[in-house]
Design a protein around this motif. Structure first.
Motif, PDB file in Angstrom:
ATOM      1  N   CYS A   1       0.847  -1.266   0.026  1.00 36.35           N
ATOM      2  CA  CYS A   1      -0.030  -0.038   0.098  1.00 36.35           C
ATOM      3  C   CYS A   1       1.072   1.379  -0.091  1.00 36.35           C
ATOM      4  CB  CYS A   1      -0.974   0.037   1.088  1.00 36.35           C
ATOM      5  SG  CYS A   1      -1.958   1.658   1.561  1.00 36.35           S
TER       6      CYS A   1
ATOM      7  N   GLY B   1      -0.117   4.101   0.900  1.00 34.43           N
ATOM      8  CA  GLY B   1      -0.527   4.860   1.972  1.00 34.43           C
ATOM      9  C   GLY B   1       0.121   4.543   3.014  1.00 34.43           C
ATOM     10  N   CYS B   2       0.166   3.355   3.608  1.00 37.28           N
ATOM     11  CA  CYS B   2       0.746   2.996   5.057  1.00 37.28           C
ATOM     12  C   CYS B   2       1.881   2.235   4.778  1.00 37.28           C
ATOM     13  CB  CYS B   2      -0.375   2.187   5.833  1.00 37.28           C
ATOM     14  SG  CYS B   2      -1.036   0.590   5.074  1.00 37.28           S
TER      15      CYS B   2
ATOM     16  N   CYS C   1      -7.877  -0.515   1.377  1.00 32.41           N
ATOM     17  CA  CYS C   1      -6.713  -0.580   2.358  1.00 32.41           C
ATOM     18  C   CYS C   1      -7.471  -0.121   3.742  1.00 32.41           C
ATOM     19  CB  CYS C   1      -5.655   0.204   2.303  1.00 32.41           C
ATOM     20  SG  CYS C   1      -4.501   0.003   3.693  1.00 32.41           S
TER      21      CYS C   1
ATOM     22  N   CYS D   1      -5.948   2.622   5.974  1.00 34.13           N
ATOM     23  CA  CYS D   1      -6.023   3.992   5.208  1.00 34.13           C
ATOM     24  C   CYS D   1      -7.369   4.138   5.000  1.00 34.13           C
ATOM     25  CB  CYS D   1      -5.299   3.884   3.993  1.00 34.13           C
ATOM     26  SG  CYS D   1      -3.746   3.510   4.254  1.00 34.13           S
TER      27      CYS D   1
HETATM   28 ZN   LIG Z   1      -2.731   1.312   3.473  1.00 40.16          ZN
END
Ligand SMILES: [Zn+2]
Length: 95
Positions: A32, A34-35, A70, A73
């Motif tokens: 991911c 994002g994270c 996700c 997220c």
């Molecule tokens: Zn994420």
């Protein structure tokens, strides 16, 4: 190359069976954006820009990012494929 064995600290089959992996597509290990966590997701060949490819010979480096939910997220984010899980793919197909 079968990279599944390198991930023996995780249960890839359980991750793939989880609803968060999705329902349609081939098993892909992805990060991911994002994270930064790595999870097994399903991605369709169209999503990763490999529409005509044979999934058993795909290279993750040739695949594009794809959108997937996700949970940390709290929504859909982009995931970068790090490995095509051909072992899981073949066991699903009964090969
Ligand atoms: Zn994420």
């Amino acid at each position: 190359m079968n990279v599944d064995a390198d991930r023996d600290d995780r249960d890839l089959e359980a991750e793939l069976a989880s609803p968060s992996a999705g329902q349609i597509g081939i098993p892909v290990d992805a990060v991911c954006v994002g994270c930064g966590r790595t999870r097994v997701k399903r991605a369709s060949l169209e999503e990763i820009d490999q529409g005509e490819a044979d999934p058993t010979t795909l290279e993750a480096t040739a695949c594009t990012s794809f959108k997937h939910v996700c949970y940390p997220c709290q929504g859909a984010t982009w995931w970068n494929p790090v490995a095509i899980l051909t072992g899981l793919l073949e066991s699903e197909r009964g090969e």
